[in-house]
Design a protein around this motif. Sequence first.
Motif, mmCIF file in Angstrom:
data_model
loop_
_atom_site.group_PDB
_atom_site.id
_atom_site.type_symbol
_atom_site.label_atom_id
_atom_site.label_comp_id
_atom_site.label_asym_id
_atom_site.label_seq_id
_atom_site.Cartn_x
_atom_site.Cartn_y
_atom_site.Cartn_z
ATOM 1 N N UNK A 1 45.419 41.499 52.942
ATOM 2 C CA UNK A 1 44.027 41.822 52.646
ATOM 3 C C UNK A 1 43.867 42.044 51.151
ATOM 4 N N UNK A 2 43.078 41.177 50.496
ATOM 5 C CA UNK A 2 42.931 41.268 49.047
ATOM 6 C C UNK A 2 41.505 41.558 48.620
ATOM 7 N N UNK A 3 41.358 42.286 47.516
ATOM 8 C CA UNK A 3 40.066 42.533 46.892
ATOM 9 C C UNK A 3 40.110 41.976 45.486
ATOM 10 N N UNK A 4 39.144 41.139 45.130
ATOM 11 C CA UNK A 4 39.165 40.548 43.805
ATOM 12 C C UNK A 4 37.759 40.450 43.203
ATOM 13 N N UNK A 5 37.515 41.120 42.083
ATOM 14 C CA UNK A 5 38.352 42.174 41.541
ATOM 15 C C UNK A 5 37.521 43.445 41.423
ATOM 16 N N UNK A 6 38.222 44.603 41.459
ATOM 17 C CA UNK A 6 37.582 45.890 41.240
ATOM 18 C C UNK A 6 37.368 46.071 39.741
ATOM 19 N N UNK A 7 36.142 46.391 39.336
ATOM 20 C CA UNK A 7 35.814 46.445 37.918
ATOM 21 C C UNK A 7 36.097 47.829 37.342
ATOM 22 N N UNK A 8 36.735 47.857 36.182
ATOM 23 C CA UNK A 8 37.147 49.114 35.559
ATOM 24 C C UNK A 8 35.928 49.971 35.242
ATOM 25 N N UNK B 1 43.108 43.520 43.304
ATOM 26 C CA UNK B 1 42.703 42.827 42.091
ATOM 27 C C UNK B 1 41.828 43.733 41.250
ATOM 28 N N UNK B 2 42.070 43.759 39.932
ATOM 29 C CA UNK B 2 41.275 44.586 39.020
ATOM 30 C C UNK B 2 40.901 43.756 37.796
ATOM 31 N N UNK B 3 39.828 44.157 37.109
ATOM 32 C CA UNK B 3 39.399 43.457 35.913
ATOM 33 C C UNK B 3 38.337 44.253 35.181
ATOM 34 N N UNK B 4 37.960 43.786 33.990
ATOM 35 C CA UNK B 4 36.976 44.515 33.187
ATOM 36 C C UNK B 4 35.547 44.088 33.507
ATOM 37 N N UNK B 5 35.357 42.967 34.205
ATOM 38 C CA UNK B 5 34.014 42.507 34.514
ATOM 39 C C UNK B 5 33.376 41.786 33.337
ATOM 40 N N UNK C 1 53.630 50.995 45.494
ATOM 41 C CA UNK C 1 52.197 50.926 45.713
ATOM 42 C C UNK C 1 51.791 49.495 45.970
ATOM 43 N N UNK C 2 50.555 49.265 46.389
ATOM 44 C CA UNK C 2 50.096 47.891 46.586
ATOM 45 C C UNK C 2 50.195 47.098 45.294
ATOM 46 N N UNK C 3 50.508 45.805 45.370
ATOM 47 C CA UNK C 3 50.565 45.003 44.147
ATOM 48 C C UNK C 3 49.206 44.947 43.470
ATOM 49 N N UNK C 4 49.210 45.008 42.144
ATOM 50 C CA UNK C 4 47.994 44.964 41.337
ATOM 51 C C UNK C 4 47.983 43.671 40.536
ATOM 52 N N UNK C 5 46.947 42.866 40.767
ATOM 53 C CA UNK C 5 46.770 41.622 40.022
ATOM 54 C C UNK C 5 45.537 41.759 39.141
ATOM 55 N N UNK C 6 45.645 41.342 37.892
ATOM 56 C CA UNK C 6 44.530 41.439 36.959
ATOM 57 C C UNK C 6 43.804 40.100 36.882
#
Length: 315
Positions: free
Chosen positions: A64-71, A97-101, A162-167
Amino acid sequence: MPGGPRLSVGAPNDPELLVPFARRAEELGFDAIWTQDTLSTANFSLDGLHVLSYLAAVTERLRLGIGVLYSGRRNPAVQARELATIDQLSGGRLIVGVGVGNDYHRETLAALGIATDRPVRRLVEGIGVMRALWSGTEAGYDGELYSFSGIRSQPDPVQRPGPPIWIGARAEPALRRAVRIADGWTGAAPAGMDDFLHQLEFVKRELADQGRDPAGFTISRSLYIAVEDTVEKARQRLIPAFDRAFGGNPVYDAAGMADRVAVFGPPEHCAQRLGELFDAGVDELVLYPMYDRMDQLEAFGELVPAPAAAPNHPA
């Protein structure tokens, strides 16, 4: 994440389709299902994290992936707890998944009272805060924006540490940062294919320059795809779909977008194009249908590699 090339799918935004789509994706052998953290307040969209919690209960194997959560949009301590909860509910199947948006989102966020200053610093420290709180012990963090000690967060995630973090990133400084601090990089679906391949080569050079083992760093791309009898039929169906999705977007131009960003045509043609991306160094492709989502999912299923046959052992 060890193993060969992986095909995953993007979840639909229709509440009635979510469960049948996810269950069928699991039956067809896809590796994961992804949701998005949209910042739009105008168009109908479901919260990606809640969708993942919902899908965790109706699937058994799909990651289950989320792409991407914005900082900055969520406090990282609250976000760490939310993500650890999904990892618990899914038995350790979460990818983050995380990113700056994008800049154009920030005016709306600021009007809603959400901090928009120093997005890169919020991204970097947010990752540090989450990893500290996932440590399973009383945690501390000493940063410019966040500073605390002696805090224990529950629940612990199933995946350790922890869960893997992809940027999610496009610019070279952001790609370099992803290689330095993340577990993977994810390329956005609306980005042009030529741009993505250039970014991919940059990431591979950075992995070598920073001395990181490529086996421990996942490279992924989200990809719009349409499977039809002919290339032209798929193109004609994609053009209005892109107009609906990106018409008026300040970053991505909908005109001619299908030819710049999508893979489309007969199954064998699509399989060849996907294979070229895997050969270039992509580990995981997340396929997003633009129309007729259940029918397209069935067509995508033809592209999923059959599992390797178990070896025969003498009796």
